[in-house]
Design an enzyme around this catalytic site. Structure first.
Site, mmCIF file in Angstrom:
data_model
loop_
_atom_site.group_PDB
_atom_site.id
_atom_site.type_symbol
_atom_site.label_atom_id
_atom_site.label_comp_id
_atom_site.label_asym_id
_atom_site.label_seq_id
_atom_site.Cartn_x
_atom_site.Cartn_y
_atom_site.Cartn_z
ATOM 1 N N ARG A 13 -8.720 -17.782 22.361
ATOM 2 C CA ARG A 13 -8.313 -18.501 23.654
ATOM 3 C C ARG A 13 -7.717 -17.706 24.573
ATOM 4 N NH1 ARG A 13 -3.930 -19.879 26.820
ATOM 5 N NH2 ARG A 13 -2.683 -19.791 25.077
ATOM 6 N N ASP A 14 -6.374 -17.446 24.343
ATOM 7 C CA ASP A 14 -5.593 -16.449 25.415
ATOM 8 C C ASP A 14 -6.271 -15.303 25.648
ATOM 9 O OD1 ASP A 14 -3.477 -16.225 27.246
ATOM 10 O OD2 ASP A 14 -2.198 -15.301 25.527
ATOM 11 N N HIS A 205 5.825 -14.268 21.766
ATOM 12 C CA HIS A 205 4.257 -13.927 22.310
ATOM 13 C C HIS A 205 4.276 -12.888 23.461
ATOM 14 C CE1 HIS A 205 0.327 -15.594 23.820
ATOM 15 N NE2 HIS A 205 0.738 -14.598 24.847
ATOM 16 N N HIS A 207 3.267 -9.457 25.308
ATOM 17 C CA HIS A 207 2.083 -8.799 26.321
ATOM 18 C C HIS A 207 2.265 -7.114 26.261
ATOM 19 C CE1 HIS A 207 -0.650 -11.910 28.075
ATOM 20 N NE2 HIS A 207 0.261 -12.578 27.052
ATOM 21 N N CYS A 238 -2.906 -11.304 32.194
ATOM 22 C CA CYS A 238 -2.471 -12.477 32.849
ATOM 23 C C CYS A 238 -2.885 -12.502 34.393
ATOM 24 C CB CYS A 238 -0.848 -12.431 32.762
ATOM 25 S SG CYS A 238 -0.244 -13.690 33.920
ATOM 26 N N ASN A 247 -2.476 -9.351 25.350
ATOM 27 C CA ASN A 247 -1.665 -9.558 24.267
ATOM 28 C C ASN A 247 -1.219 -8.355 23.245
ATOM 29 O OD1 ASN A 247 -1.046 -12.715 24.291
ATOM 30 N ND2 ASN A 247 -3.422 -12.332 24.604
#
Length: 296
Positions: A13-14, A205, A207, A238, A247
């Protein structure tokens, strides 16, 4: 007894939603199957959002329906509103995620509303989820810095996290979205959160824009955090943060945790197979430092 650290794999997903190449449902299904085979138990498989805005996430509900059925694996979908929640519910999803930010500017740029308005959208989702016995996970972006506002006060983050928890989120993931944090600032953030919330509802979470993700996770471990999001091969980024890379790579997180004596449930050989396959599918080199060294 070896202590377990929960890894939430967000690559499907991300990760994929910010990759240039849009994969087919079949390719996404293969990716998730590889993750399952590698031993990952918590996988965010897609997002129930408009394909017009996020084409990489099109047909996430169809994808969910085709997933292998495993009673010990938690598959989840991101659902920004009631319409998305209903799509997830229709395919039997038992965990959804909602997202907001600790920055007003970022929230408006990302989801076109204020923080308060984002919570108004969650109300119906939370009510429906409770009635259907569906778990809800919360995301908070920009927990250290915002690309528009700069530094974010830890107190503001705590306020948003508490609000999500009080609404019914069983776990809240704190997103260091643009990758500018350093361990001292991460420590300050966790101390502020832990003064008012239990560690077992918090997740990190991170990055890796400036190469700080792993040291920030190490600092988080020192503060008692035992849940982390990661993305295989360091997929993602992002779109609202200049130069923001993906990530933290699941492979790099695995290396840190396993060598510190934590249990993850991951099979290294199968993880590396999955890493190679998704990098080949996306036609891009891996962003994982460990994978580069392992495969050299």
């Amino acid at each position: 007894m070896t202590e377990f650290v929960k890894i939430v794999e967000v690559g499907p997903r991300d990760g994929l939603q910010n990759e240039k190449l849009t994969l087919t449902v079949e390719q996404r299904l293969n990716f998730i199957s590889d993750l399952v085979n590698a031993g990952l138990k918590y996988i965010e498989v897609g997002s129930c959002v408009s394909a017009k805005w996020v084409p990489q996430m099109a047909h996430s509900d169809e994808l969910f329906q085709r997933l292998p059925k495993h009673s010990d694996i938690q598959f989840s979908l991101l659902t920004p509103n009631l319409k998305g929640f209903e799509a997830a519910q229709a395919v039997g999803c038992k965990e959804v995620a909602v997202f907001t930010a600790a920055s007003e500017s970022f929230t408006r740029k990302n989801i076109n509303c204020s923080i308060d308005e984002s919570f108004e959208k969650f109300t119906d989702v939370m009510t429906a989820a409770k009635a259907q016995n569906i778990r809800v996970r919360g995301y908070v972006s920009c927990v250290v810095d915002c690309p528009y506002e700069g530094a974010i006060a830890p107190e503001q983050v705590v306020k948003v996290v508490k609000r999500l928890y009080d609404m019914g989120c069983y776990e809240v993931s704190l997103g260091e979205t643009i990758g500018t944090a350093t361990p001292d600032r991460v420590k300050t953030l966790w101390q502020a959160c832990l003064a008012e919330l239990n560690s077992d509802i918090l997740a990190g979470h991170f990055h890796n824009t400036y190469g700080m993700a792993i040291v920030n996770i190490y600092q988080s471990l020192q503060q008692g955090i035992r849940v982390f999001d990661s993305s295989l091969a360091g997929l993602g980024g992002c779109p609202y943060a200049k130069g923001a890379s993906g990530n933290v790579a699941t492979e790099d997180l695995f290396y840190l945790l396993s060598h510190m004596g934590f249990e993850t449930g991951i099979d290294l050989e199968k993880l590396m197979h999955a890493s190679q396959r998704i990098s080949q599918t996306l036609q891009r080199p891996t962003s994982s430092q460990y994978a580069q060294a392992y495969l050299a």
